[in-house]
Scaffold this active site. Structure first.
Site, PDB file in Angstrom:
ATOM      1  N   ASP A   1      59.011  44.540  42.592  1.00 37.54           N
ATOM      2  CA  ASP A   1      58.198  44.485  41.305  1.00 37.54           C
ATOM      3  C   ASP A   1      57.897  42.137  41.484  1.00 37.54           C
ATOM      4  O   ASP A   1      58.514  42.146  41.667  1.00 37.54           O
ATOM      5  CB  ASP A   1      58.269  44.532  40.160  1.00 37.54           C
TER       6      ASP A   1
ATOM      7  N   ASN B   1      47.929  35.938  36.594  1.00 35.50           N
ATOM      8  CA  ASN B   1      46.847  36.595  36.619  1.00 35.50           C
ATOM      9  C   ASN B   1      45.285  35.632  35.578  1.00 35.50           C
ATOM     10  O   ASN B   1      44.460  35.789  35.360  1.00 35.50           O
ATOM     11  CB  ASN B   1      46.705  38.466  35.917  1.00 35.50           C
TER      12      ASN B   1
ATOM     13  N   ASP C   1      43.727  39.787  42.260  1.00 35.01           N
ATOM     14  CA  ASP C   1      43.459  41.131  43.452  1.00 35.01           C
ATOM     15  C   ASP C   1      43.974  39.851  44.579  1.00 35.01           C
ATOM     16  O   ASP C   1      44.564  40.912  45.581  1.00 35.01           O
ATOM     17  CB  ASP C   1      42.006  41.065  43.149  1.00 35.01           C
TER      18      ASP C   1
ATOM     19  N   GLU D   1      51.201  45.709  39.988  1.00 27.37           N
ATOM     20  CA  GLU D   1      51.079  44.873  40.373  1.00 27.37           C
ATOM     21  C   GLU D   1      53.249  45.609  41.218  1.00 27.37           C
ATOM     22  O   GLU D   1      53.814  44.412  42.333  1.00 27.37           O
ATOM     23  CB  GLU D   1      52.210  43.357  40.071  1.00 27.37           C
TER      24      GLU D   1
END
Length: 322
Positions: free
Chosen positions: A177, A185, A194, A221
């Site tokens: 993770d 983000n 991305d 993620e």
């Protein structure tokens, strides 16, 4: 129509399918030009005079050599000859040294002057098969990172589990993770997010190069790596190296309370499959270890070995709770 035999021969020779006609004994009584040309182009060891060839013997020879499709073809032709089946179809690979090829063989009966014959045709379906494989590959790939997706991961894990069960070998699973990815983000925008996922996906490929190694995007993620035939000690070394490689990407994440760059947490488990366990038990254990890694500060690997005695205890505990 005058010279109808020659007319029909010209029609059959114009067809792209490889066509042969055999009798009830399997002896070849007719071939068209495509059949002969295919034999010539592929250095076929059959004699030039195909009328002296028994096609069932050809299938039997392939079967004795261990060719699975030779076995199926011979059995299918015999089932039509023995009138157990009205017709027979078989799709099979016929790869050359230069290209991949697939054909469909069809066997159909007919009668002439109280004698029974069987048309055997081989249709080249390579173009269709390659298109299907391209679609299948896309369906198993994550569109952003171009590594396996969750669907493919579930299928491959099940396959690897069965192999390790048969061979009595360990399998290690890492669930990864990305720490505080939401902050990345929010701070830099979804395009940067991305780009981050793409970079991590590319990095994971370097840690899944051996036979039995698979990396996948698990969702959002989260990523996974399957290390089949791999002990926890080996998997820990790989996992720690992976975390360091992620840190060395130096992807900015200034608002993260851990570091001003991207870090990750890993839950890692080793199991030796047995009849009491299932692949989902491996996933559940890795997920639990990932949770512990995140709760204890992130940016680390938390690992565990599930021994056979542990699995028995877990099963008994589960039954007692139910």
């Amino acid at each position: 129509m005058e010279d109808s035999d020659n007319f029909l021969r010209l029609i059959l020779d114009s067809i792209a399918e490889n066509i042969a006609v055999i009798d009830v004994c399997g002896d070849i009584r007719f071939i068209n030009r495509s059949w002969a040309q295919f034999g010539d182009d592929n250095a076929c060891s059959i004699a030039q005079d195909w009328s002296k060839v028994n096609y069932l013997s050809v299938c039997d020879s392939a079967a004795l050599a261990g060719d699975e499709f030779g076995i199926q073809a011979g059995a299918g032709i015999k089932s039509v000859i023995d009138q157990k089946e009205a017709y027979f179809n078989l799709e099979y690979p016929c790869h050359s040294a230069d290209e991949q090829r697939w054909f469909i063989m069809r066997v159909s009966p007919f009668a002439l002057k109280n004698e029974r014959f069987f048309v055997i045709s081989h249709l080249d379906v390579t173009e269709r098969k390659l298109a299907e494989k391209a679609v299948e590959k896309l369906a198993r790939r994550d569109g952003l990172t171009n590594i396996y997706n969750r669907r493919a991961f579930d299928e491959i894990l099940s396959e690897q589990w069965q192999q390790c069960l048969t061979l009595k070998q360990p399998i290690s699973l890492a669930v990864i993770d990305l720490d505080h990815f939401k902050l990345l983000n929010d701070n830099y925008g979804h395009q940067s997010g991305d780009d981050c996922l793409v970079a991590v996906g590319a990095l994971l490929k370097n840690f899944a190069r051996r036979t039995g190694d698979v990396c996948a995007r698990y969702g959002g993620e989260e990523f996974t790596v399957i290390w089949s035939y791999t002990t926890l000690l080996e998997a820990e070394l790989l996992s720690k190296a992976l975390l360091e490689e992620i840190r060395q990407l130096k992807i900015p994440n200034e608002r993260s309370p851990i570091a001003p760059y991207l870090t990750a947490s890993i839950g890692l488990v080793e199991m030796t499959p047995n009849r009491l366990l299932e692949p989902r038990d491996l996933i559940a254990q890795a997920d639990d270890l990932l949770y512990k890694a995140k709760e204890s500060g992130r940016n680390k690997v938390v690992s565990f070995i599930v021994s056979p005695s542990d699995s028995v205890s877990a099963l008994l505990e589960s039954k007692s709770q139910n």
